[in-house]
Scaffold this motif. Structure first.
Motif, short mmCIF file in Angstrom:
data_model
loop_
_atom_site.label_atom_id
_atom_site.label_comp_id
_atom_site.label_asym_id
_atom_site.label_seq_id
_atom_site.Cartn_x
_atom_site.Cartn_y
_atom_site.Cartn_z
N GLY A 1 4.68 6.96 -13.54
CA GLY A 1 4.61 6.53 -12.15
C GLY A 1 3.72 5.33 -11.97
N VAL A 2 3.87 4.68 -10.83
CA VAL A 2 3.08 3.50 -10.51
C VAL A 2 2.29 3.77 -9.23
CG1 VAL A 2 3.17 1.07 -9.82
CG2 VAL A 2 4.67 1.92 -11.64
N PHE A 3 1.04 3.36 -9.24
CA PHE A 3 0.17 3.54 -8.08
C PHE A 3 -0.35 2.17 -7.66
CE2 PHE A 3 -4.35 4.31 -6.71
CZ PHE A 3 -4.04 4.79 -5.45
N TYR A 4 -0.18 1.86 -6.37
CA TYR A 4 -0.69 0.59 -5.81
C TYR A 4 -1.56 0.92 -4.61
CZ TYR A 4 -0.83 -3.72 -3.09
OH TYR A 4 -1.26 -4.79 -2.36
N GLN A 5 -2.67 0.20 -4.49
CA GLN A 5 -3.48 0.33 -3.30
C GLN A 5 -4.14 -1.00 -2.97
OE1 GLN A 5 -7.18 2.38 -3.00
NE2 GLN A 5 -7.71 2.13 -5.16
N ASP A 6 -4.44 -1.17 -1.68
CA ASP A 6 -5.22 -2.31 -1.22
C ASP A 6 -6.07 -1.79 -0.06
OD1 ASP A 6 -6.11 -4.97 -1.14
OD2 ASP A 6 -4.69 -5.46 0.47
N LEU A 7 -7.27 -2.31 0.09
CA LEU A 7 -8.14 -1.78 1.13
C LEU A 7 -9.16 -2.80 1.59
CD1 LEU A 7 -10.84 0.62 -0.39
CD2 LEU A 7 -9.53 -1.01 -1.75
N ALA A 8 -9.55 -2.68 2.87
CA ALA A 8 -10.61 -3.51 3.46
C ALA A 8 -10.38 -4.99 3.19
CB ALA A 8 -11.97 -3.07 2.94
N ASN A 9 -9.14 -5.40 3.25
CA ASN A 9 -8.79 -6.79 2.92
C ASN A 9 -8.90 -7.64 4.17
OD1 ASN A 9 -7.53 -9.20 2.19
ND2 ASN A 9 -6.11 -8.17 0.80
N ARG A 10 -9.92 -8.50 4.22
CA ARG A 10 -10.14 -9.29 5.43
C ARG A 10 -8.97 -10.22 5.74
NH1 ARG A 10 -15.24 -12.93 3.52
NH2 ARG A 10 -16.12 -11.70 5.18
N ARG A 11 -8.21 -10.60 4.71
CA ARG A 11 -7.05 -11.46 4.95
C ARG A 11 -5.92 -10.70 5.65
NH1 ARG A 11 -8.47 -12.95 -0.41
NH2 ARG A 11 -6.82 -11.58 -1.21
N ALA A 12 -5.95 -9.35 5.53
CA ALA A 12 -4.88 -8.55 6.12
C ALA A 12 -5.18 -8.14 7.56
CB ALA A 12 -4.66 -7.29 5.27
N LEU A 13 -6.41 -8.30 8.01
CA LEU A 13 -6.78 -7.79 9.33
C LEU A 13 -5.87 -8.29 10.45
CD1 LEU A 13 -8.70 -6.06 11.00
CD2 LEU A 13 -10.25 -8.01 11.14
N PRO A 14 -5.49 -9.57 10.50
CA PRO A 14 -4.61 -10.00 11.60
C PRO A 14 -3.31 -9.21 11.69
CG PRO A 14 -5.56 -11.92 10.49
CD PRO A 14 -5.92 -10.72 9.67
N ALA A 15 -2.80 -8.75 10.55
CA ALA A 15 -1.55 -7.99 10.56
C ALA A 15 -1.71 -6.62 11.22
CB ALA A 15 -1.03 -7.83 9.14
N TYR A 16 -2.95 -6.14 11.30
CA TYR A 16 -3.20 -4.80 11.84
C TYR A 16 -3.75 -4.84 13.27
CZ TYR A 16 -2.61 -3.08 7.09
OH TYR A 16 -2.10 -2.78 5.85
N VAL B 1 -3.98 0.93 2.10
CA VAL B 1 -2.56 1.21 1.88
C VAL B 1 -2.37 1.75 0.46
CG1 VAL B 1 -1.72 -0.47 3.56
CG2 VAL B 1 -2.07 -1.19 1.20
N PHE B 2 -1.45 2.69 0.34
CA PHE B 2 -1.15 3.32 -0.95
C PHE B 2 0.36 3.32 -1.15
CE2 PHE B 2 -4.81 5.54 0.85
CZ PHE B 2 -5.74 5.52 -0.18
N ARG B 3 0.77 3.20 -2.41
CA ARG B 3 2.17 3.44 -2.77
C ARG B 3 2.20 4.15 -4.12
NH1 ARG B 3 4.43 -1.52 -3.54
NH2 ARG B 3 4.83 -1.31 -5.76
N LYS B 4 2.80 5.32 -4.14
CA LYS B 4 3.02 6.06 -5.38
C LYS B 4 4.52 6.23 -5.55
CE LYS B 4 -1.22 8.88 -5.38
NZ LYS B 4 -1.75 10.28 -5.45
N GLU B 5 5.05 5.80 -6.67
CA GLU B 5 6.49 5.94 -6.86
C GLU B 5 6.85 5.68 -8.32
OE1 GLU B 5 8.57 3.08 -4.49
OE2 GLU B 5 7.59 1.37 -5.41
N GLY B 6 8.13 5.88 -8.63
CA GLY B 6 8.66 5.50 -9.93
C GLY B 6 8.66 6.59 -10.97
N ALA C 1 8.52 13.54 -10.00
CA ALA C 1 9.46 12.55 -10.52
C ALA C 1 10.52 12.26 -9.46
CB ALA C 1 10.11 13.08 -11.80
N GLY C 2 10.77 10.97 -9.25
CA GLY C 2 11.74 10.57 -8.24
C GLY C 2 11.18 10.52 -6.84
N GLY C 3 9.92 10.92 -6.67
CA GLY C 3 9.30 10.91 -5.35
C GLY C 3 8.68 9.57 -5.02
N ARG C 4 8.42 9.37 -3.73
CA ARG C 4 7.75 8.15 -3.29
C ARG C 4 6.87 8.52 -2.11
NH1 ARG C 4 10.95 2.93 -0.99
NH2 ARG C 4 11.59 4.48 0.57
N ARG C 5 5.64 7.99 -2.13
CA ARG C 5 4.74 8.22 -1.01
C ARG C 5 4.06 6.91 -0.64
NH1 ARG C 5 0.10 12.42 -1.85
NH2 ARG C 5 -1.27 10.60 -1.90
N ARG C 6 4.40 6.41 0.55
CA ARG C 6 3.80 5.18 1.07
C ARG C 6 2.93 5.56 2.26
NH1 ARG C 6 9.24 2.26 2.43
NH2 ARG C 6 9.58 4.41 3.13
#
Length: 228
Positions: free
Chosen positions: A8-23, A52-57, A168-173
């Motif tokens: 599986g693959v795990f992705y995360q991003d957090l406290a990203n000041r560049r992302a604040l305008p999007a939120y 943000v988190f993404r677990k999948e694959g 296996a086969g699951g996805r959690r965003r």
């Protein structure tokens, strides 16, 4: 990143000041801040950061038990995390909590060592080492909730919690929104440097030059969203 021993693959991003305008529209205009104000019984709400988190694959290992407050230079009662999944998640695959643990001991953070969930983040004796909750689950009152898109799970960041494995086969965003209230103060952790050692893009790095220990937790990068 890939999970050790899994495909599986795990992705995360957090406290990203560049992302604040999007939120900003979400945190300003959605009911999220009103929800935490109601939980606290206090009208003053500041936004701290998103995660943000993404677990999948494929099948993935569980996220070790931990308390978010161990990683943050903050202290207070009026703290809240809103955990929002964009995918249906069964209770056995959702975030798990030790009921009432936010009112108990604050432990050292997990280093997220794939070989030892309790390996300490700091290890300097300032905080006690985490118990091995996963090996002794029957000693703890553990709860989790099945969720559908649109559901929100709210918890205090000092609550012991961990993420169940993704099948296996699951996805959690997932989107996690973090808020604080007017009783929260700056409480620097020994050994804490920014948000993450390799993450120079957060506002946390600026706090030591701006705030004394025990001072109200305030910074322009953590905007007040209630009252409007």
């Amino acid at each position: 990143s890939s999970f050790p021993g899994s495909d599986g693959v795990f992705y995360q991003d957090l406290a990203n000041r560049r992302a604040l305008p999007a939120y900003r529209k979400l945190i300003d205009d959605s009911p999220a801040a009103d929800l935490v104000a109601d939980l606290w019984g206090s009208p003053d709400v500041w936004f701290m950061y998103e995660q943000v988190f993404r677990k999948e694959g494929g099948k993935t290992r569980r996220t070790p038990w931990h308390q978010d407050t161990s990683y943050l230079p903050i202290s207070g009662e009026r703290l809240a995390v809103l955990w929002i999944s964009f995918d249906p998640v069964a209770a056995e695959n959702a975030l798990e909590f030790v009921r009432g643990s936010h009112r108990g001991v604050l432990y050292d953070g997990s280093r997220f060592d794939p070989h030892d969930d309790t390996a300490p983040l700091y290890g300097d004796g300032s905080l006690p080492r985490l118990p091995d909750i996963e090996r002794e689950r029957d000693r703890f009152e553990i709860v989790s909730f099945a969720v559908e898109p649109g559901d929100v799970v709210a918890f205090h960041p000092s609550m012991l919690h961990g993420g169940a494995p993704t099948p296996a086969g699951g996805r959690r965003r997932t989107l996690s929104l973090r808020f604080f209230g007017n009783d929260v103060v700056y409480a620097p952790r020994q050994g804490f440097s920014g948000m993450l050692p390799d993450e120079p893009t957060t506002y946390f790095e600026e706090l030591p030059a701006r705030l004394a220990p025990g001072a109200p937790f305030r910074h322009p990068g953590f905007p007040q969203v209630r009252p409007r």
